[in-house]
Design a protein around this motif. Sequence first.
Motif, PDB file in Angstrom:
ATOM      1  N   UNK A  90      59.477 -24.516 -58.277  1.00 10.66           N
ATOM      2  CA  UNK A  90      58.376 -23.564 -58.165  1.00 10.66           C
ATOM      3  C   UNK A  90      57.076 -23.589 -58.824  1.00 10.66           C
ATOM      4  N   UNK A  91      57.277 -23.901 -60.065  1.00 10.96           N
ATOM      5  CA  UNK A  91      55.993 -24.056 -60.750  1.00 10.96           C
ATOM      6  C   UNK A  91      55.033 -25.159 -60.276  1.00 10.96           C
ATOM      7  N   UNK A  92      55.062 -25.874 -59.353  1.00 12.15           N
ATOM      8  CA  UNK A  92      53.996 -26.864 -58.717  1.00 12.15           C
ATOM      9  C   UNK A  92      53.573 -26.244 -57.404  1.00 12.15           C
ATOM     10  N   UNK A  93      54.179 -25.189 -56.958  1.00 11.07           N
ATOM     11  CA  UNK A  93      53.582 -24.800 -55.691  1.00 11.07           C
ATOM     12  C   UNK A  93      52.288 -23.958 -56.043  1.00 11.07           C
ATOM     13  N   UNK A  94      51.597 -23.924 -54.895  1.00  7.97           N
ATOM     14  CA  UNK A  94      50.155 -23.473 -54.681  1.00  7.97           C
ATOM     15  C   UNK A  94      50.059 -21.996 -54.445  1.00  7.97           C
ATOM     16  N   UNK A  95      51.152 -21.618 -53.684  1.00  6.63           N
ATOM     17  CA  UNK A  95      50.996 -20.208 -53.278  1.00  6.63           C
ATOM     18  C   UNK A  95      52.468 -19.653 -53.369  1.00  6.63           C
ATOM     19  N   UNK A  96      52.423 -18.106 -53.435  1.00  8.04           N
ATOM     20  CA  UNK A  96      53.645 -17.317 -53.317  1.00  8.04           C
ATOM     21  C   UNK A  96      53.487 -16.561 -52.194  1.00  8.04           C
ATOM     22  N   UNK A  97      54.812 -16.722 -51.278  1.00  7.35           N
ATOM     23  CA  UNK A  97      54.586 -16.014 -50.007  1.00  7.35           C
ATOM     24  C   UNK A  97      53.599 -16.631 -49.260  1.00  7.35           C
ATOM     25  N   UNK A  98      53.107 -17.554 -49.251  1.00  9.91           N
ATOM     26  CA  UNK A  98      52.061 -18.199 -48.774  1.00  9.91           C
ATOM     27  C   UNK A  98      50.675 -17.227 -48.678  1.00  9.91           C
ATOM     28  N   UNK A  99      50.593 -16.318 -49.398  1.00  6.15           N
ATOM     29  CA  UNK A  99      49.237 -15.414 -49.446  1.00  6.15           C
ATOM     30  C   UNK A  99      48.707 -15.277 -51.091  1.00  6.15           C
ATOM     31  N   UNK A 100      49.701 -15.312 -51.895  1.00  6.50           N
ATOM     32  CA  UNK A 100      49.084 -15.252 -53.341  1.00  6.50           C
ATOM     33  C   UNK A 100      48.954 -16.556 -54.043  1.00  6.50           C
ATOM     34  N   UNK A 145      49.596 -19.192 -56.877  1.00  2.00           N
ATOM     35  CA  UNK A 145      50.745 -19.254 -57.673  1.00  2.00           C
ATOM     36  C   UNK A 145      50.207 -19.170 -59.209  1.00  2.00           C
ATOM     37  N   UNK A 146      50.226 -18.010 -59.678  1.00  2.00           N
ATOM     38  CA  UNK A 146      49.720 -18.065 -61.188  1.00  2.00           C
ATOM     39  C   UNK A 146      50.635 -16.832 -61.869  1.00  2.00           C
ATOM     40  N   UNK A 147      50.715 -16.597 -62.919  1.00  2.00           N
ATOM     41  CA  UNK A 147      51.636 -15.634 -63.637  1.00  2.00           C
ATOM     42  C   UNK A 147      51.535 -14.137 -63.197  1.00  2.00           C
ATOM     43  N   UNK A 148      50.207 -13.783 -63.223  1.00  2.00           N
ATOM     44  CA  UNK A 148      50.035 -12.402 -62.981  1.00  2.00           C
ATOM     45  C   UNK A 148      50.414 -12.195 -61.494  1.00  2.00           C
ATOM     46  N   UNK A 149      50.239 -13.008 -60.524  1.00  2.00           N
ATOM     47  CA  UNK A 149      50.372 -12.884 -59.217  1.00  2.00           C
ATOM     48  C   UNK A 149      52.128 -12.735 -58.863  1.00  2.00           C
ATOM     49  N   UNK A 150      52.691 -13.824 -59.624  1.00  2.00           N
ATOM     50  CA  UNK A 150      54.157 -13.837 -59.576  1.00  2.00           C
ATOM     51  C   UNK A 150      54.814 -12.351 -59.915  1.00  2.00           C
ATOM     52  N   UNK A 151      54.349 -12.044 -61.211  1.00  2.00           N
ATOM     53  CA  UNK A 151      54.888 -10.899 -61.662  1.00  2.00           C
ATOM     54  C   UNK A 151      54.424  -9.732 -60.700  1.00  2.00           C
ATOM     55  N   UNK A 152      53.523  -9.568 -60.059  1.00  2.00           N
ATOM     56  CA  UNK A 152      53.105  -8.763 -59.126  1.00  2.00           C
ATOM     57  C   UNK A 152      54.299  -8.812 -58.014  1.00  2.00           C
ATOM     58  N   UNK A 153      54.196  -9.848 -57.638  1.00  2.00           N
ATOM     59  CA  UNK A 153      55.208 -10.271 -56.258  1.00  2.00           C
ATOM     60  C   UNK A 153      56.548  -9.780 -56.748  1.00  2.00           C
ATOM     61  N   UNK A 154      57.201 -10.277 -57.588  1.00  2.00           N
ATOM     62  CA  UNK A 154      58.506  -9.799 -58.311  1.00  2.00           C
ATOM     63  C   UNK A 154      58.759  -8.133 -58.285  1.00  2.00           C
ATOM     64  N   UNK A 155      57.611  -7.549 -58.803  1.00  2.00           N
ATOM     65  CA  UNK A 155      57.746  -6.019 -58.916  1.00  2.00           C
ATOM     66  C   UNK A 155      57.534  -5.388 -57.727  1.00  2.00           C
ATOM     67  N   UNK A 156      56.546  -5.943 -56.666  1.00  2.00           N
ATOM     68  CA  UNK A 156      56.527  -5.178 -55.431  1.00  2.00           C
ATOM     69  C   UNK A 156      56.322  -6.063 -54.440  1.00  2.00           C
ATOM     70  N   UNK A 157      57.260  -6.860 -53.816  1.00  2.00           N
ATOM     71  CA  UNK A 157      56.773  -7.739 -52.764  1.00  2.00           C
ATOM     72  C   UNK A 157      56.647  -7.164 -51.427  1.00  2.00           C
ATOM     73  N   UNK A 158      57.115  -5.898 -51.347  1.00  2.00           N
ATOM     74  CA  UNK A 158      56.776  -5.290 -49.917  1.00  2.00           C
ATOM     75  C   UNK A 158      55.320  -4.601 -50.061  1.00  2.00           C
ATOM     76  N   UNK A 159      54.601  -4.164 -51.300  1.00  2.00           N
ATOM     77  CA  UNK A 159      53.373  -3.979 -51.506  1.00  2.00           C
ATOM     78  C   UNK A 159      52.350  -5.219 -51.307  1.00  2.00           C
TER      79      UNK A 159
END
Length: 95
Positions: free
Chosen positions: A41-51, A53-67
């Motif tokens: 996971x740490x080598x990926x470029x994107x989270x969910x194909x839209x964010x 991949x960095x720490x602030x975005x991953x925290x955002x995704x984990x807290x509110x993926x539907x948002x």
Amino acid sequence: MQGGDPERGQRLISVYGCSSCHTIPGVQGAEGTVGPPLTAFGRRSYIAGVLQNNAPNLRRWLRDPQGVVPGNAMPNLGVTEEDARDITAYLFTLR
């Protein structure tokens, strides 16, 4: 990743049930196939194909993926900011 406890994050992955949907290295029983495997996971470029991949975005995704991506398969699990920080720290160890 500063400010997170990867060992605690590894344990929290089971607490939140992430292992029921994802295959996650280092987490016993994490062999789910509903969501993508989180291997390297740490080598990926994107989270969910839209964010990016960095720490602030991953925290955002984990807290509110539907948002982030309404209607996606990942439910809002009520992850706290502290827990998201620790889970993020663990996932970024996966290289």
